[in-house]
Motif scaffolding. Structure first.
Motif, short mmCIF file in Angstrom:
data_model
loop_
_atom_site.label_atom_id
_atom_site.label_comp_id
_atom_site.label_asym_id
_atom_site.label_seq_id
_atom_site.Cartn_x
_atom_site.Cartn_y
_atom_site.Cartn_z
N GLN A 33 0.84 -1.20 0.00
CA GLN A 33 0.00 0.00 0.00
C GLN A 33 0.87 1.25 0.00
OE1 GLN A 33 -2.57 0.28 3.42
NE2 GLN A 33 -3.85 1.84 2.48
N LYS A 34 1.95 1.25 0.77
CA LYS A 34 2.85 2.40 0.81
C LYS A 34 3.53 2.60 -0.54
CE LYS A 34 6.69 4.33 3.41
NZ LYS A 34 7.69 4.12 4.45
N GLU B 12 1.02 4.17 -2.93
CA GLU B 12 0.84 5.59 -2.65
C GLU B 12 2.01 6.41 -3.19
OE1 GLU B 12 0.26 5.98 1.55
OE2 GLU B 12 -1.71 5.05 1.49
N GLU B 13 3.24 5.90 -3.01
CA GLU B 13 4.41 6.61 -3.53
C GLU B 13 4.38 6.68 -5.05
OE1 GLU B 13 7.74 4.50 -1.92
OE2 GLU B 13 7.46 5.33 0.09
N LEU C 176 -5.89 5.80 -8.92
CA LEU C 176 -5.76 4.53 -8.21
C LEU C 176 -5.69 3.32 -9.14
CD1 LEU C 176 -8.20 5.15 -5.22
CD2 LEU C 176 -5.71 5.31 -5.24
#
Length: 90
Positions: A34-35, A38-39, A83
């Motif tokens: 998830q991180k 996002e990056e 997304l």
């Protein structure tokens, strides 16, 4: 009372061990992915070659707050949600 506590101790240890295993095998890798996602979304800019979750390959033309316009090989422009971008092309 001491015997009951001694009987519960292995059970509590087992539950703690199971929680730790679940954390390291499911929760932690999911947070890492998830991180990274996002990056990737925050680093999108014009000219970046990307792949969407639908399998569309293209180059970023414009980036808005929640959407991105992708230009495909045929020259078609597609507006997609940020997304939906899953990776960069190599």
């Amino acid at each position: 009372m001491g015997e009951q506590l001694a009987g519960l101790l292995p059970l509590l240890f087992f539950f703690a061990l199971m929680f730790a295993a679940m954390y390291f095998f499911t929760i932690r890798p999911q947070r890492k992915r998830q991180k990274e996602q996002e990056e990737l979304i925050l680093s999108l800019k014009k000219g970046a070659k990307v792949v969407t979750n639908g399998g569309i390959y293209g180059m970023v033309e414009t980036v808005d707050e929640t959407t991105v316009v992708i230009k495909t090989e045929s020259g078609a422009l597609l507006r997609m949600a940020k997304l939906s971008i899953v990776s960069r092309q190599t």
